[in-house]
Design an enzyme around this catalytic site. Structure first.
Site, short mmCIF file in Angstrom:
data_model
loop_
_atom_site.label_atom_id
_atom_site.label_comp_id
_atom_site.label_asym_id
_atom_site.label_seq_id
_atom_site.Cartn_x
_atom_site.Cartn_y
_atom_site.Cartn_z
N GLY A 9 0.84 -1.20 0.00
CA GLY A 9 0.00 0.00 0.00
C GLY A 9 0.87 1.25 0.00
O GLY A 9 0.57 2.26 0.61
N GLY A 12 -0.51 4.89 -1.06
CA GLY A 12 -1.64 5.48 -0.33
C GLY A 12 -1.25 6.75 0.40
O GLY A 12 -0.08 7.19 0.32
N ASP A 35 2.19 -1.90 -4.44
CA ASP A 35 0.77 -1.53 -4.39
C ASP A 35 0.04 -2.31 -5.48
O ASP A 35 0.66 -2.98 -6.31
CB ASP A 35 0.60 0.00 -4.57
CG ASP A 35 -0.60 0.52 -3.79
OD1 ASP A 35 -0.45 1.47 -3.00
OD2 ASP A 35 -1.70 -0.08 -3.93
N TYR A 143 -15.19 0.14 8.73
CA TYR A 143 -13.74 0.41 8.90
C TYR A 143 -13.35 0.24 10.37
O TYR A 143 -12.39 -0.48 10.68
CB TYR A 143 -13.48 1.84 8.44
CG TYR A 143 -12.09 2.36 8.64
CD1 TYR A 143 -11.84 3.39 9.54
CD2 TYR A 143 -11.02 1.86 7.91
CE1 TYR A 143 -10.57 3.90 9.72
CE2 TYR A 143 -9.74 2.37 8.08
CZ TYR A 143 -9.53 3.39 8.97
OH TYR A 143 -8.26 3.90 9.15
#
Ligand code: VAH
Length: 311
Positions: A9, A12, A35, A143
């Site tokens: 990631g 990000g 990623d 989340y």
């Protein structure tokens, strides 16, 4: 064995700045950025970059072996607002990517893991002001539920399998160099861009919505510090509360006005207001300060100065 880092990631909001910092600290040859796609030219072109799907265990395992990785920073996730629009995928990505990395550490294929949690693990029944490290946690967002569950698994893998996983409950993060990605706190990034470009901003949260926040430089430094701390200092293996500052949209607007007097703000709360209302207004991060000597550097005034100068 020297430290060899894999960031999953890396393109990000946090991953981008974390990759730059880790490359400068450990050297380009010791940091593998990855990623799902080549989403950031600097990250792809200024060091080693690999396309990897955080949900593909075999792809991650292959990279670990190919580059002799010792430390993994797992930064891939769907944030609060985006996750509400796609709950099933958010749960899949946020949880199964974590299980892949935890299981690689359990199998002794890697030595250390950083995994980001969030103040989103707290919910509407949590004490809002100066929220303590240990308290009621009934998150009402996909989340937040995924981060709370992830914390439980990190602590389990540490105590049962000896996995050296470290985690921080990030507050809202504010950075000038990376676009925010589908968060509820992103208004605090957008407002600086709009103040400079248009001299006005329509805020999707109400004016008195206080949220825990932090300038990205502090968040990156905290991430490096917790990973470099001796293992015996890291007493909390779920995730550490962390926060530098707390402010409302009205307060950040007033701070911007000191630099751009003609700036105006209006308020039009949307679906993200309900998410923000379920989160704390401020965080007690005394455990991080005690265990691994954390201290934040940027307050609202110094962050605003930095943001406007860089932008
Ligand atoms: C979000 N920026 O808004 C993230 C963060 C505490 C907020 O987790 O979803």
């Amino acid at each position: 064995m020297s430290t060899k880092i894999l960031i999953i990631g890396a393109c990000g909001q946090i991953g981008t700045e974390l990759t730059h910092k880790l490359r400068s600290l450990y050297g380009n040859d010791n940091v593998i950025a990855s990623d799902i796609r080549k989403l950031n030219n600097d990250i792809v072109n200024k060091g080693i970059f690999e396309v990897v799907n955080a949900l593909d265990y075999n792809q991650i395992e292959h990279l670990i072996e190919q580059y002799q990785i010792t430390d993994v920073y797992l930064m891939a996730a769907l944030l609060s607002a985006t996750a509400e629009k796609n709950p099933a995928f958010a749960w899949d990505l946020n949880m199964n990517s974590l299980f892949h990395v935890l299981n690689l550490a359990k199998a002794k294929k890697i030595k250390k893991i950083f995994w980001p949690s969030s103040i989103a693990v707290f919910g509407p029944t949590t004490p809002k002001d100066n929220t303590p490290q240990y308290t009621i946690m009934e998150p009402t967002t996909v989340y937040g539920i995924s981060k709370q569950t992830g914390e439980r698994w990190c602590e389990y893998y540490h105590h049962i399998y000896g996995v050296d996983v470290r985690s921080i409950r990030y507050p809202g993060l504010i950075s000038w160099s990376t676009e925010p990605g589908g968060g509820t706190t992103d208004y605090a990034v957008d407002i600086y861009h709009k103040a400079l470009k248009e001299g006005k901003y329509e805020c999707f949260l109400s004016e008195q919505t206080a949220l825990p926040m932090m300038y990205m430089d502090d968040a990156i430094r905290a991430t490096i510090e917790i990973m470099q701390a001796p293992s015996e200092l890291i007493k909390i293996r779920s995730s550490y509360n962390l926060s530098g500052i707390s402010f409302t949209p009205a307060e950040i607007a007033a701070e911007i006005k000191k630099h751009i007097p003609e700036f105006t703000i209006s308020y039009k709360p949307d679906f993200r207001q309900k998410i923000a209302d379920s989160w704390p207004a401020s965080i007690d991060d005394s455990m991080a300060r005690k265990d691994w000597n954390w201290k934040h550097k940027f307050d609202l005034a110094s962050m605003t100065k930095e943001m406007l100068e860089h932008l």
